[in-house]
Enzyme design. Structure first.
Site, PDB file in Angstrom:
ATOM      1  N   GLU A   1       0.596  -0.797  -4.842  1.00 53.85           N
ATOM      2  CA  GLU A   1      -0.449   0.217  -5.049  1.00 53.85           C
ATOM      3  C   GLU A   1       0.131   1.607  -4.858  1.00 53.85           C
ATOM      4  O   GLU A   1       0.981   1.820  -3.989  1.00 53.85           O
ATOM      5  CB  GLU A   1      -1.578  -0.007  -4.023  1.00 53.85           C
TER       6      GLU A   1
ATOM      7  N   HIS B   1      -0.555  10.827  -2.593  1.00 56.16           N
ATOM      8  CA  HIS B   1      -1.884  10.467  -2.097  1.00 56.16           C
ATOM      9  C   HIS B   1      -2.826  11.661  -1.969  1.00 56.16           C
ATOM     10  O   HIS B   1      -3.947  11.643  -2.459  1.00 56.16           O
ATOM     11  CB  HIS B   1      -1.764   9.767  -0.738  1.00 56.16           C
TER      12      HIS B   1
ATOM     13  N   ASP C   1      -1.004   6.133  -5.712  1.00 52.10           N
ATOM     14  CA  ASP C   1      -2.090   7.066  -6.021  1.00 52.10           C
ATOM     15  C   ASP C   1      -1.618   8.118  -7.030  1.00 52.10           C
ATOM     16  O   ASP C   1      -0.485   8.583  -6.940  1.00 52.10           O
ATOM     17  CB  ASP C   1      -2.520   7.785  -4.741  1.00 52.10           C
TER      18      ASP C   1
ATOM     19  N   HIS D   1       0.828  -1.204   0.000  1.00 45.82           N
ATOM     20  CA  HIS D   1       0.000   0.000   0.000  1.00 45.82           C
ATOM     21  C   HIS D   1       0.868   1.263   0.000  1.00 45.82           C
ATOM     22  O   HIS D   1       1.597   1.515   0.957  1.00 45.82           O
ATOM     23  CB  HIS D   1      -0.896  -0.029   1.251  1.00 45.82           C
TER      24      HIS D   1
ATOM     25  N   GLU E   1      -4.091   3.839  -8.526  1.00 48.89           N
ATOM     26  CA  GLU E   1      -5.342   4.418  -8.043  1.00 48.89           C
ATOM     27  C   GLU E   1      -5.498   5.834  -8.574  1.00 48.89           C
ATOM     28  O   GLU E   1      -4.689   6.707  -8.299  1.00 48.89           O
ATOM     29  CB  GLU E   1      -5.389   4.414  -6.506  1.00 48.89           C
TER      30      GLU E   1
HETATM   31  O1  G3P Z   1      -6.581   1.394  -2.933  1.00 51.14           O
HETATM   32  C1  G3P Z   1      -6.627   1.073  -1.586  1.00 51.14           C
HETATM   33  C2  G3P Z   1      -6.385   2.288  -0.728  1.00 51.14           C
HETATM   34  O2  G3P Z   1      -5.209   2.905  -1.154  1.00 51.14           O
HETATM   35  C3  G3P Z   1      -7.523   3.271  -0.796  1.00 51.14           C
HETATM   36  O3  G3P Z   1      -7.403   4.294   0.128  1.00 51.14           O
HETATM   37  O4  G3P Z   1      -6.842   6.552   0.870  1.00 51.14           O
HETATM   38  O5  G3P Z   1      -5.113   4.771   0.973  1.00 51.14           O
HETATM   39  O6  G3P Z   1      -5.808   5.696  -1.221  1.00 51.14           O
HETATM   40  P1  G3P Z   1      -6.235   5.371   0.179  1.00 51.14           P
HETATM   41 MG    MG Z   2      -4.601   4.486  -2.524  1.00 55.60          MG
END
Ligand code: G3P
Ligand code: MG
Length: 222
Positions: free
Chosen positions: A33, A48, A35, A6, A100
């Site tokens: 993952e 993020h 963002d 993450h 994401e």
């Molecule tokens: O994609 C899973 C997670 O990353 C979603 O929440 O706020 O960490 O981007 P966030």
């Molecule tokens: Mg995320």
């Protein structure tokens, strides 16, 4: 169960930095993952928040700063905020990626970046999973690149989750683990989708997810 790093190995290195992605690879993460937002000058960057305040020594909204301005600030480990291109080059097909879509207009840049990477032999289309809480933008992405897997993000999975998932021919439902129950997981599976749960950092929660037959977890400690 698939272990998804993450924001990279963000429990070990500052989130969404090249160091966190390389650490995730060292730890053997099968998927990473991160963002994506688009900055004022149009480049997709990996961060993020909607501002650079929390994760760099600068201040301001990503959408109001040029790439040059963003690159003039440091992350906590003395890197700069990576672009999507730099991130994909660093990971270099060594793991799958979950991109994401966060910021407005990011879906177009994400599609461009994936197309560009797929021209090189290190990436396959199966390596990419594109997700978003913004289901409209995810649908726009899907129309541009129907061959790429999509994951529908929810905080709390609603009863009608399949309406948007069906439109997207989605691969997975990505949901906050705290609201998942056996019943919801079974329902999602019976509709033909995988379940990926975020963000699971405790062993006891990981076991709970395994017992629920969740297909993957996002964790800061891959
Ligand atoms: O994609 C899973 C997670 O990353 C979603 O929440 O706020 O960490 O981007 P966030
Ligand atoms: Mg995320």
């Amino acid at each position: 169960m698939l272990i998804i790093a993450h924001r990279g190995a963000s429990g070990h290195k500052p989130e969404n930095t090249i160091a966190s992605f390389l650490r995730a690879l060292e730890l053997g993460a099968k998927m990473i993952e991160f963002d994506v937002h688009v900055c004022k000058s149009g480049e997709a960057i990996v961060i993020h928040d909607f501002t650079i305040d929390r994760t760099t020594n600068g201040k301001g909204f990503v959408s109001e700063l040029s790439l040059e301005e963003i690159k003039s600030f440091d992350t906590d480990n003395g890197e700069t905020v990576p672009t999507l291109y730099e991130t994909l080059e660093a990971i270099n097909g060594k793991s799958m990626v979950n991109i994401e879509i966060k910021g407005k207009k990011s879906y177009k840049e994400v599609a461009k970046a994936i197309k560009r990477q797929m021209e090189s032999s290190v990436w396959e289309k199966e390596d990419f999973l594109v997700s978003s809480f913004n289901h409209e933008d995810l649908l726009k992405f899907h129309k541009l690149m129907p061959e790429i897997k999509t994951g529908v993000l929810f905080e709390h999975v609603p009863e009608n989750f399949h309406e948007i998932a069906d439109k997207l021919k989605a691969y997975s439902i990505n949901a906050n683990f705290e609201f998942l129950t056996n019943e919801i997981v079974d329902k999602i599976h019976n509709s033909g989708y995988k379940v990926f749960a975020y963000t699971v950092n405790e062993e006891s929660d990981k076991s709970k997810m395994e017992n629920m037959n969740v297909d993957g977890i996002f964790t800061n400690y891959p």
